[in-house]
Design a protein around this motif. Structure first.
Motif, PDB file in Angstrom:
ATOM      1  N   UNK A 157      -1.690  12.160 -14.160  1.00  0.00           N
ATOM      2  CA  UNK A 157      -1.918  10.757 -14.500  1.00  0.00           C
ATOM      3  C   UNK A 157      -1.127  10.255 -15.692  1.00  0.00           C
ATOM      4  N   UNK A 158      -0.181  11.043 -16.213  1.00  0.00           N
ATOM      5  CA  UNK A 158       0.628  10.639 -17.370  1.00  0.00           C
ATOM      6  C   UNK A 158       1.813   9.797 -16.880  1.00  0.00           C
ATOM      7  N   UNK A 159       1.736   8.471 -17.075  1.00  0.00           N
ATOM      8  CA  UNK A 159       2.789   7.592 -16.591  1.00  0.00           C
ATOM      9  C   UNK A 159       4.092   7.777 -17.366  1.00  0.00           C
TER      10      UNK A 159
ATOM     11  N   UNK B 296       0.833  -1.202   0.000  1.00  0.00           N
ATOM     12  CA  UNK B 296       0.000   0.000   0.000  1.00  0.00           C
ATOM     13  C   UNK B 296       0.867   1.251   0.000  1.00  0.00           C
ATOM     14  N   UNK B 297       1.938   1.259   0.771  1.00  0.00           N
ATOM     15  CA  UNK B 297       2.836   2.413   0.812  1.00  0.00           C
ATOM     16  C   UNK B 297       3.499   2.613  -0.555  1.00  0.00           C
ATOM     17  N   UNK B 298       3.993   1.517  -1.164  1.00  0.00           N
ATOM     18  CA  UNK B 298       4.657   1.622  -2.463  1.00  0.00           C
ATOM     19  C   UNK B 298       3.706   2.150  -3.542  1.00  0.00           C
ATOM     20  N   UNK B 299       2.463   1.689  -3.493  1.00  0.00           N
ATOM     21  CA  UNK B 299       1.489   2.186  -4.484  1.00  0.00           C
ATOM     22  C   UNK B 299       1.182   3.660  -4.260  1.00  0.00           C
ATOM     23  N   UNK B 300       1.180   4.117  -2.998  1.00  0.00           N
ATOM     24  CA  UNK B 300       0.920   5.539  -2.718  1.00  0.00           C
ATOM     25  C   UNK B 300       2.066   6.432  -3.203  1.00  0.00           C
ATOM     26  N   UNK B 301       3.279   5.885  -3.264  1.00  0.00           N
ATOM     27  CA  UNK B 301       4.390   6.664  -3.812  1.00  0.00           C
ATOM     28  C   UNK B 301       4.089   7.057  -5.259  1.00  0.00           C
ATOM     29  N   UNK B 302       3.672   6.069  -6.036  1.00  0.00           N
ATOM     30  CA  UNK B 302       3.393   6.329  -7.452  1.00  0.00           C
ATOM     31  C   UNK B 302       2.146   7.194  -7.629  1.00  0.00           C
ATOM     32  N   UNK B 303       1.131   6.963  -6.797  1.00  0.00           N
ATOM     33  CA  UNK B 303      -0.095   7.764  -6.909  1.00  0.00           C
ATOM     34  C   UNK B 303       0.181   9.236  -6.656  1.00  0.00           C
TER      35      UNK B 303
END
Length: 792
Positions: A256-258, A241-248
């Protein structure tokens, strides 16, 4: 096969080097250019270190090991050779001081393959008139393999960071370049390779880190030495969850442009880390003042759009660096919660605690939420399902751990009488943790045991500041205190506000700076997120406190007490007896539940012990079987050796018999030859002997005839007549012949002593003569016999 393939690759690389290498030259630093997407970010510490090396040991630019490589197209190189009056042969000189100086036109950029740190250090260290470096020139059409080799040949010397090594290893893995992947793994030192292997064995965690590979600026914060602790905590879901919040958080900045994430460099990530531009106007202004120092890979228009999105950021901007710092804080919380259960291997602490939910002390359709530690208004009730009770119950236990983790340190593994005694957990706090778990519907043997401790309030407990401040005037909390374990003063200020009704508050706050509670809330949400049903928390209707509104604590307290009174009104409908009966039933149900769990645990332990015994028995049987097989194999080997020895002896004996047979046959042949020769000699000897006997017989007969003639003559003289043929003569005295009248000294010659015939008396003289003749005849016969034996 591998050796031949490696040799083939080396041969191809050497051939490509000979084809593209054009020589070395001294080139001005102003011409040298490093493309940002091909090199790691500039490390200021490494540049300063190289400058110190130049100061101490001079700037050895001409040594081969200090050269840098660059790619140039052939027309540009030819033009530079003509303008510099240098031939292509001069570039290939091998003399240390013979590298010619090569000049390129103004504005020309020579693309270097590596060495940006030493060039930057040289730009800052060298004098203005002496700013040049030795460059090995290659044509721009060199293949990717040679380019990669030249780019990475100094990686081991520069000691690449953990993040760079991880990115290289994973990118080469996805490209199928096993050789390069193994080369980068060989660069890892200490426990890093072991920890990386453990991480790669977990596909979910690996995928969580791989999702950040497209953000190059993040990876300077990677810490491979902490991976083992991260995986041992049993918090996979919280980590992901923490790692995904970094990218978010970073995606929110670029709309939202990856693809735009690939342009976040290290200076940009360093400036953004732990900033809260959505809540802090000071942080937002700081980022705007950075200008082109951050977001340097974006155009001016794109940079303006990013800066306009800063107020939309929710909470802190997270990075890998803040993640590994906040893991230390999460470790303290998890150590507290592990006291409530025994966590099985490969299960998380969250899953284990939630599996212990029994519904004890819960009301159907109601969720119990702790909002304070006041004995009168501890809980409020709102509608919800069993899933809500389980999820929010787990979160409330986390919140209590956030309030009291200093009082519940992990027990030491073993006693050490030499070192200072380790702080023990406070028994009253453990009782408080177990009581809350019991009140929220969780039950286990460990919870029951902790509830046996004495109960008392922690010294220094005061009325909580309610609700907490999120923003403040001024700069707020310092940057270095926005990640990791909170400072003591910040912990004391936030301790009484760490309840889930505050942690899940979605109200937007904005002020000049942020408070320590804002940081704790952001870290909590980074790991645990918000509940699925946020309406449960919203329904509490606790008024938020912001910088522009007053705070009415009396009204909030009255509302909370009203909510508590609603639950108490329901209990007044029951009589005291019914209430007691209900409590007794509930107590019996709890005791039965605990007994059942205890029985299940004992049964599980017995089954485990039985399985251990069976495994030990199987191991023993397997060991005995292996021992028997070993002995049988030893006997077979012994029999084989014995049979081989016998066969060897038989072979030797057979050879001896063959040789003996040959010798025997040869001996028999020799013997037969000797016998034949001996037979011939024997026949010859017998013939000689027969001849000698015949001669002797003839001689004897002749002597006998002579003697007889002599005797006849003598007998005729004395009147004696000898009758018959004389065969053998012997001398007798007169007494030996009965009736004889021989005188003394006379002898009687007998022709046949057995029959006493032909006897006559002779004198001594005649007897001597007769004996002499007989002796001569015997000597003659003996000589002939000896001659015959000698001939044989």
């Amino acid at each position: 096969m591998r050796r031949s393939r490696a040799h083939l690759e080396d041969s191809k690389l050497e051939a490509e080097t000979r084809r593209t290498y054009k020589g070395s030259a001294r080139i001005s630093l102003d011409v040298l250019y490093f493309q940002s997407n091909e090199h790691r970010d500039l490390d200021r510490k490494h540049v300063d270190y190289l400058k110190g090396c130049f100061q101490r040991d001079k700037c050895r630019r001409l040594e081969k090991r200090n050269h840098i490589e660059a790619a140039v197209d052939q027309p540009s190189l030819d033009a530079a050779l003509r303008s510099s009056d240098v031939s292509a042969r001069e570039l290939l000189t091998n003399e240390p001081n013979g590298c010619p100086k090569l000049s390129f036109p103004a504005g020309f950029k020579l693309r270097c393959l590596h060495g940006q740190h030493r060039i930057q250090a040289a730009r800052e260290f060298l004098l203005p008139h002496d700013k040049w470096w030795t460059v090995d020139l290659y044509t721009s059409d060199l293949n990717d393999n040679l380019k990669q080799c030249l780019h990475e040949q100094h990686s081991n010397e520069d000691k690449p960071s953990d993040g760079e090594a991880y990115c290289k290893i994973r990118n080469y893995h996805f490209q199928g370049d096993t050789k390069s992947e193994m080369r980068w793994k060989a660069c890892l030192r200490g426990c890093r390779l072991k920890n990386l292997k453990e991480l790669l064995a977990d596909e979910e965690l690996t995928a969580g880190f791989d999702a950040l590979l497209d953000i190059p600026g993040l990876w300077d914060g990677m810490m491979m030495t902490t991976l083992q602790k991260m995986m041992a905590m049993g918090c996979k879901d919280e980590t992901l969850h923490y790692l995904s919040n970094i990218k978010k958080g970073l995606l929110a900045l670029v709309g939202g442009d990856e693809q735009a994430l690939k342009r976040f460099d290290r200076p940009t990530i360093t400036a953004l880390e732990s900033r809260a531009p959505g809540a802090s106007t000071a942080d937002a202004q700081f980022l705007r003042n950075q200008g082109r120092a951050i977001f340097s890979a974006f155009t001016d228009h794109e940079r303006d759009q990013i800066l306009n999105r800063l107020p939309m950021v929710d909470g802190l901007i997270l990075t890998l660096s803040s993640f590994f710092k906040d893991l230390n804080y999460l470790q303290l919380l998890i150590d507290c919660l592990k006291r409530l259960v025994i966590v099985p291997k490969r299960r998380s602490v969250c899953e284990t605690i939630q599996s212990k939910y029994t519904g004890v002390n819960q009301q159907e359709g109601q969720v119990k939420i702790q909002v304070t530690e006041d004995a009168e208004d501890t809980f409020v009730y709102k509608s919800g399902t069993d899933a809500d009770r389980v999820d929010l119950g787990w979160r409330q236990l986390v919140a209590l751990a956030m309030r009291y983790y200093p009082y519940m340190p992990r027990d030491p593994i073993k006693e050490d009488t030499v070192k200072k005694a380790t702080t023990r957990a406070d028994q009253a706090v453990l009782r408080q943790l177990a009581d809350l778990a019991y009140q929220l519907g969780f039950a286990s043997t460990q919870i029951y045991a902790l509830r046996q401790h004495s109960s008392s309030r922690i010294a220094g407990d005061d009325d909580p500041q309610f609700p907490p401040l999120h923003v403040t005037s001024g700069a707020g909390i310092e940057m270095r205190q926005r990640s990791g374990i909170p400072r003591t003063q910040a912990y004391k200020e936030d301790r009484y506000s760490l309840f889930i009704n505050h942690l899940h508050d979605t109200q937007a706050y904005q002020g000049e700076g942020i408070t320590s509670f804002f940081v704790r809330k952001s870290v909590y949400l980074a790991f645990f997120g918000r509940p699925d049903e946020a309406s449960i928390i919203h329904s509490l209707r606790i008024p938020p406190f912001s910088s522009g509104s007053a705070f009415d604590s009396t009204r909030v307290t009255s509302e909370l007490r009203g909510a508590s009174e609603n639950s108490e009104a329901d209990d007044r409908h029951l009589s005291n007896q019914e209430r007691l009966e209900q409590e007794r039933r509930e107590l019996r149900r709890i005791e039965e539940t605990l007994e059942r769990e205890d029985l299940q645990e004992r049964l599980a332990q017995a089954l485990q012990a039985q399985q251990n015994l069976e495994q030990e028995k199987r191991r023993q049987q397997q060991h005995e079987k292996q021992e028997q097989e070993r002995q049988e194999e030893e006997r077979r080997r012994q029999g084989t050796r014995e049979q081989g020895r016998r066969e060897q002896e038989a072979l030797v004996q057979g050879r001896a018999l063959v040789q003996g047979g040959a010798f025997a046959q040869g001996g028999a042949l020799v013997e037969r030859r000797a016998l034949v020769q001996g037979g011939a000699f024997a026949q010859g000897g017998a013939l000689v002997e027969r001849r000698a006997l015949n001669d002797s017989e003839r001689t004897r007969k002749r002597h006998t005839q002579i003697d007889m003639e002599s005797l006849d003559a003598i007998g005729n003289q004395r009147g004696l007549v000898i009758v018959g043929q004389a065969q053998e003569r012997q001398h007798y005295t007169g007494q030996e012949i009965p009736g004889s009248n021989l005188q003394s000294g006379r002898e009687l010659v007998l022709a046949d002593p057995t029959r006493k015939i032909g006897a006559r008396e002779i004198g001594a003289r005649e007897a001597r003569e007769i004996r002499a003749r007989e002796t001569g005849a015997r000597e003659t016969r003996s000589g002939e016999t000896g001659a015959g034996e000698a001939g044989a």
